[in-house]
Design a protein around this motif. Sequence first.
Motif, PDB file in Angstrom:
ATOM      1  N   SER A   1       0.989  -1.219  -0.018  1.00 41.58           N
ATOM      2  CA  SER A   1       0.024  -0.128   0.200  1.00 41.58           C
ATOM      3  C   SER A   1       0.967   1.137   0.035  1.00 41.58           C
ATOM      4  O   SER A   1       2.087   1.255   0.099  1.00 41.58           O
ATOM      5  N   SER A   2       0.170   2.550  -0.308  1.00 44.58           N
ATOM      6  CA  SER A   2       0.937   3.472  -0.376  1.00 44.58           C
ATOM      7  C   SER A   2       0.180   5.002   0.050  1.00 44.58           C
ATOM      8  O   SER A   2      -1.031   4.813  -0.140  1.00 44.58           O
ATOM      9  N   THR A   3       0.698   5.771   0.426  1.00 40.60           N
ATOM     10  CA  THR A   3       0.047   7.069   0.847  1.00 40.60           C
ATOM     11  C   THR A   3      -0.441   7.943  -0.670  1.00 40.60           C
ATOM     12  O   THR A   3      -1.274   8.830  -0.496  1.00 40.60           O
ATOM     13  N   GLY A   4       0.350   7.472  -1.680  1.00 43.80           N
ATOM     14  CA  GLY A   4       0.089   8.413  -2.696  1.00 43.80           C
ATOM     15  C   GLY A   4       1.209   9.692  -2.478  1.00 43.80           C
ATOM     16  O   GLY A   4       1.434   9.949  -1.621  1.00 43.80           O
ATOM     17  N   TRP A   5       1.295  10.391  -3.431  1.00 43.83           N
ATOM     18  CA  TRP A   5       1.968  11.522  -3.390  1.00 43.83           C
ATOM     19  C   TRP A   5       1.172  12.372  -2.677  1.00 43.83           C
ATOM     20  O   TRP A   5       0.270  12.946  -2.985  1.00 43.83           O
ATOM     21  N   HIS A   6       1.910  13.136  -1.718  1.00 45.54           N
ATOM     22  CA  HIS A   6       1.145  14.142  -1.173  1.00 45.54           C
ATOM     23  C   HIS A   6       2.172  14.936  -0.253  1.00 45.54           C
ATOM     24  O   HIS A   6       3.237  15.146  -0.255  1.00 45.54           O
ATOM     25  N   SER A   7       1.638  16.170   0.289  1.00 45.21           N
ATOM     26  CA  SER A   7       2.327  17.142   1.182  1.00 45.21           C
ATOM     27  C   SER A   7       1.621  17.221   2.658  1.00 45.21           C
ATOM     28  O   SER A   7       0.377  17.015   2.705  1.00 45.21           O
ATOM     29  N   HIS A   8       1.982  18.056   3.400  1.00 46.96           N
ATOM     30  CA  HIS A   8       1.448  18.422   4.684  1.00 46.96           C
ATOM     31  C   HIS A   8       1.683  19.802   4.987  1.00 46.96           C
ATOM     32  O   HIS A   8       2.410  20.514   4.502  1.00 46.96           O
ATOM     33  N   PRO A   9       0.696  20.518   5.854  1.00 48.26           N
ATOM     34  CA  PRO A   9       0.755  21.940   6.186  1.00 48.26           C
ATOM     35  C   PRO A   9       1.853  22.258   7.014  1.00 48.26           C
ATOM     36  O   PRO A   9       2.279  23.413   7.335  1.00 48.26           O
TER      37      PRO A   9
ATOM     38  N   PHE B   1      12.380   9.125  10.126  1.00 50.33           N
ATOM     39  CA  PHE B   1      12.504  10.095   8.834  1.00 50.33           C
ATOM     40  C   PHE B   1      11.693  11.454   9.413  1.00 50.33           C
ATOM     41  O   PHE B   1      10.958  11.307  10.176  1.00 50.33           O
ATOM     42  N   THR B   2      11.667  12.433   8.541  1.00 50.31           N
ATOM     43  CA  THR B   2      11.196  13.586   8.712  1.00 50.31           C
ATOM     44  C   THR B   2      10.479  14.249   7.564  1.00 50.31           C
ATOM     45  O   THR B   2      11.147  13.639   6.577  1.00 50.31           O
ATOM     46  N   ASP B   3       9.586  15.024   7.712  1.00 44.07           N
ATOM     47  CA  ASP B   3       8.960  15.596   6.594  1.00 44.07           C
ATOM     48  C   ASP B   3       8.765  17.306   6.982  1.00 44.07           C
ATOM     49  O   ASP B   3       8.306  17.461   8.172  1.00 44.07           O
ATOM     50  N   THR B   4       9.352  18.048   6.282  1.00 42.78           N
ATOM     51  CA  THR B   4       9.479  19.567   6.455  1.00 42.78           C
ATOM     52  C   THR B   4       8.147  20.258   6.096  1.00 42.78           C
ATOM     53  O   THR B   4       8.066  21.518   6.922  1.00 42.78           O
ATOM     54  N   GLY B   5       7.157  19.503   5.699  1.00 39.52           N
ATOM     55  CA  GLY B   5       6.011  20.329   5.366  1.00 39.52           C
ATOM     56  C   GLY B   5       5.831  20.991   4.259  1.00 39.52           C
ATOM     57  O   GLY B   5       6.862  21.226   3.697  1.00 39.52           O
ATOM     58  N   GLY B   6       5.064  21.774   4.478  1.00 42.47           N
ATOM     59  CA  GLY B   6       5.010  22.968   3.027  1.00 42.47           C
ATOM     60  C   GLY B   6       4.808  22.406   1.898  1.00 42.47           C
ATOM     61  O   GLY B   6       4.046  21.442   1.522  1.00 42.47           O
ATOM     62  N   SER B   7       5.422  22.859   1.011  1.00 42.91           N
ATOM     63  CA  SER B   7       5.611  22.285  -0.423  1.00 42.91           C
ATOM     64  C   SER B   7       6.485  21.011  -0.574  1.00 42.91           C
ATOM     65  O   SER B   7       6.766  20.616  -1.613  1.00 42.91           O
ATOM     66  N   HIS B   8       6.681  20.364   0.558  1.00 42.49           N
ATOM     67  CA  HIS B   8       7.663  19.071   0.473  1.00 42.49           C
ATOM     68  C   HIS B   8       6.627  17.966   0.010  1.00 42.49           C
ATOM     69  O   HIS B   8       5.911  17.807   0.734  1.00 42.49           O
ATOM     70  N   ILE B   9       6.873  17.406  -1.200  1.00 39.26           N
ATOM     71  CA  ILE B   9       6.163  16.425  -1.808  1.00 39.26           C
ATOM     72  C   ILE B   9       6.912  14.925  -1.631  1.00 39.26           C
ATOM     73  O   ILE B   9       7.996  14.906  -1.866  1.00 39.26           O
ATOM     74  N   HIS B  10       6.276  14.039  -1.148  1.00 41.76           N
ATOM     75  CA  HIS B  10       6.899  12.724  -0.879  1.00 41.76           C
ATOM     76  C   HIS B  10       5.653  11.694  -0.944  1.00 41.76           C
ATOM     77  O   HIS B  10       4.563  12.009  -1.014  1.00 41.76           O
ATOM     78  N   LEU B  11       6.161  10.479  -0.788  1.00 36.64           N
ATOM     79  CA  LEU B  11       5.243   9.284  -0.815  1.00 36.64           C
ATOM     80  C   LEU B  11       5.604   8.201  -0.098  1.00 36.64           C
ATOM     81  O   LEU B  11       7.277   8.100  -0.083  1.00 36.64           O
ATOM     82  N   VAL B  12       4.952   7.712   0.804  1.00 38.37           N
ATOM     83  CA  VAL B  12       5.580   6.496   1.525  1.00 38.37           C
ATOM     84  C   VAL B  12       4.795   5.163   1.174  1.00 38.37           C
ATOM     85  O   VAL B  12       3.576   5.211   0.780  1.00 38.37           O
ATOM     86  N   ARG B  13       5.646   4.108   0.988  1.00 36.45           N
ATOM     87  CA  ARG B  13       5.049   2.901   0.381  1.00 36.45           C
ATOM     88  C   ARG B  13       5.477   1.690   1.195  1.00 36.45           C
ATOM     89  O   ARG B  13       6.929   1.843   1.448  1.00 36.45           O
ATOM     90  N   ASN B  14       4.820   0.828   1.486  1.00 38.16           N
ATOM     91  CA  ASN B  14       4.984  -0.547   1.992  1.00 38.16           C
ATOM     92  C   ASN B  14       5.036  -1.468   0.743  1.00 38.16           C
ATOM     93  O   ASN B  14       4.309  -1.816   0.125  1.00 38.16           O
ATOM     94  N   GLU B  15       6.549  -1.720   0.516  1.00 37.81           N
ATOM     95  CA  GLU B  15       6.922  -2.561  -0.756  1.00 37.81           C
ATOM     96  C   GLU B  15       6.909  -3.979  -0.456  1.00 37.81           C
ATOM     97  O   GLU B  15       7.242  -4.900  -1.129  1.00 37.81           O
ATOM     98  N   THR B  16       6.459  -4.207   1.079  1.00 37.01           N
ATOM     99  CA  THR B  16       6.663  -5.878   1.312  1.00 37.01           C
ATOM    100  C   THR B  16       5.257  -6.448   1.291  1.00 37.01           C
ATOM    101  O   THR B  16       4.424  -5.776   1.242  1.00 37.01           O
ATOM    102  N   GLY B  17       5.131  -7.708   1.474  1.00 37.69           N
ATOM    103  CA  GLY B  17       4.178  -8.496   1.812  1.00 37.69           C
ATOM    104  C   GLY B  17       3.441  -8.380   3.228  1.00 37.69           C
ATOM    105  O   GLY B  17       2.433  -9.039   3.288  1.00 37.69           O
ATOM    106  N   ASP B  18       4.131  -7.693   4.131  1.00 40.08           N
ATOM    107  CA  ASP B  18       3.594  -7.733   5.584  1.00 40.08           C
ATOM    108  C   ASP B  18       3.144  -6.470   5.739  1.00 40.08           C
ATOM    109  O   ASP B  18       3.614  -5.369   5.404  1.00 40.08           O
TER     110      ASP B  18
END
Length: 171
Positions: free
Chosen positions: A83-91, A122-139
């Motif tokens: 599963s994945s968050t999709g590409w996204h950002s935070h405020p 890991f960190t996310d600076t927020g604002g215009s920082h675009i990222h994606l988090v993905r579980n690439e395993t079967g667990d």
Amino acid sequence: MTHPRRKFVTLGLSTVTLISAALIAVPALATPPVGDFHPVPVFKGVFGPLDLKAEKNDKWDLLLRSKGQTDLRVTTVSFGAHSSTGWHSHPGPNLLTVTVGEVVVYEGALCLGTTIHTNGTFTDTGGSHIHLVRNETGDPAVVMATAFYPHGVTPTLTSEPQPNNCPAGIL
């Protein structure tokens, strides 16, 4: 009989219309979460303006400052297999810890993935920082997120288009 000049004017307007339509940018589509992705709020505290500085020694210094009220949000984020968050950002910024399994974090600017294992952070600076988090395993995987956002801001996650420099397979 049609006047030759009139044909030119009609053809000219049609050509201008077609060229104008071709030049209008079609907005990129946001990328929604994929699979079994579930953020669950655990806690939200509201703080007044912050001006905190902690100094332990020459090797540690922390500064946290806000002009207005700040929401401190703690969220458990569960990732099912693949599963994945999709590409996204935070405020605002997030501090994240993987508590179960592993995830791969893709940074939009470089489109590079970094694997974070259990107890890794890991960190996310927020604002215009675009990222994606993905579980690439079967667990399953679980991430605890601690976020600092302007008070009352919604949404806390904004779906973003996939960065142009990233291959289509990353989602």
